[in-house]
Design an enzyme around this catalytic site. Structure first.
Site, short mmCIF file in Angstrom:
data_model
loop_
_atom_site.label_atom_id
_atom_site.label_comp_id
_atom_site.label_asym_id
_atom_site.label_seq_id
_atom_site.Cartn_x
_atom_site.Cartn_y
_atom_site.Cartn_z
N HIS A 1 7.16 -60.90 -19.77
CA HIS A 1 6.62 -59.64 -19.26
C HIS A 1 5.55 -59.15 -20.23
O HIS A 1 5.70 -59.26 -21.45
CB HIS A 1 7.74 -58.59 -19.12
CG HIS A 1 7.26 -57.38 -18.39
ND1 HIS A 1 6.50 -56.41 -19.01
CD2 HIS A 1 7.37 -57.00 -17.09
CE1 HIS A 1 6.19 -55.47 -18.11
NE2 HIS A 1 6.71 -55.82 -16.94
N GLU B 1 1.54 -60.33 -12.09
CA GLU B 1 1.49 -58.89 -12.42
C GLU B 1 0.20 -58.60 -13.18
O GLU B 1 0.14 -58.81 -14.40
CB GLU B 1 2.65 -58.52 -13.35
CG GLU B 1 3.96 -58.30 -12.68
CD GLU B 1 4.82 -57.28 -13.44
OE1 GLU B 1 5.49 -56.50 -12.76
OE2 GLU B 1 4.82 -57.26 -14.68
P1 PGA Z 1 5.78 -50.83 -12.21
O1 PGA Z 1 6.26 -51.96 -13.24
O2 PGA Z 1 6.37 -51.15 -10.88
O3 PGA Z 1 6.29 -49.57 -12.80
O4 PGA Z 1 4.28 -50.91 -12.20
C1 PGA Z 1 6.27 -53.31 -12.91
C2 PGA Z 1 6.63 -54.12 -14.11
O5 PGA Z 1 6.17 -53.80 -15.22
O6 PGA Z 1 7.38 -55.10 -14.00
#
Ligand code: PGA
Length: 260
Positions: free
Chosen positions: A97, A169
């Site tokens: 992450h 992401e």
């Molecule tokens: P968010 O976070 O939905 O608050 O943007 C996603 C993540 O960091 O996995």
């Protein structure tokens, strides 16, 4: 190939011990009211894992995941947590992450190695890939995702592919970044397609079709459908909205309705 849709709640460090139990109980209760034909995972912090695993032990509907695992199986790593210390409580684990990458300066190879340890022990890694805002502005997204995917795939075997989950992401789209920006669903679909093509060129199309690829970044009940309607997007990784049981429930329902 029919890939089972997946919704992952990443609780980050948002909840107290008591708060985490309450949210888990509430999500369990909400999901007990509906048929769930997709995979749902919640990822609490390490100390909450045993209690939440116990709470959900008879639940066929909710799986437990961790937010991170060390890339070495054991050793002198003060403050770190190895897979054997959490494996009794989890089926899934987020790997790489962006918030953890930044905190611990993890390399792409270390992210890959953490994913490989999980695969070796029959658990599912959810590997996060994504570009920074600067990289996005400089049109470096394709280069970054290609590089990250190639390092990851350099260790994965063909059998590992059916367990592997990749989450695209874009770092700038994560709600905590506060940019207020999110990618257009069609852009997400293009990146998901790119990842699948990279897998296909290393293995083959059939192998690439086995990997579940998610989108993550400011997903909420109002935006989830636009992402999962895009071809190849198999679900979502949800941060902020996942600690509000009703919002998480609505997201699960939306993904499930779409899958029908
Ligand atoms: P968010 O976070 O939905 O608050 O943007 C996603 C993540 O960091 O996995």
């Amino acid at each position: 190939m029919n890939r089972k849709p997946l919704v992952v709640g990443n609780w980050k460090m948002e909840l107290s011990h008591k708060g985490a139990i309450e949210v888990a109980q509430a999500v369990k209760k909400l999901l007990s009211k509906i048929e769930v034909g997709i995979d749902v995972v919640i990822c609490p912090s390490y100390p909450q894992l045993p209690a939440i695993a116990e709470l959900l032990k008879n639940s066929q509907k909710i799986h437990v995941g961790a937010q991170q695992v060390h890339w070495e199986e054991s050793g002198a790593f003060t403050g770190a947590v190895s897979l054997s210390q959490i494996s009794p409580f989890i089926q899934y684990c987020i790997v790489g992450h962006s918030e953890m990458r930044e905190l611990t300066s993890q390399t792409e190879e270390q992210v890959r190695d953490a994913a490989l340890i999980l695969l070796k022990h029959g658990l599912t890694p959810i590997v996060c890939l994504g570009e920074t805002w600067e990289e996005h502005q400089q049109e470096q997204t394709i280069r970054k995702i290609t590089q990250q995917t190639e390092v990851l795939l350099s260790g994965v075997t063909r059998t590992g592919l059916s367990k592997l989950v990749i989450a695209y992401e874009p770092i700038w789209a994560i709600s905590a970044q506060g940019t207020g920006e999110v990618p257009d669903p069609t852009e997400v679909s293009e990146i998901v397609l790119l990842i699948r093509k990279l897998i296909a060129s290393r293995f083959d199309t059939e192998g690439a079709e086995r990997v579940r690829i998610l989108y993550g970044g400011s997903v909420g009940p109002d935006t989830v459908s636009s992402y999962v309607s895009e071809p190849g997007v198999d679900g979502v990784l949800v941060g902020k909205a996942s600690v509000t049981p009703m919002k998480f429930f609505e997201i699960v329902k939306a993904v499930q309705d779409h899958a029908r």
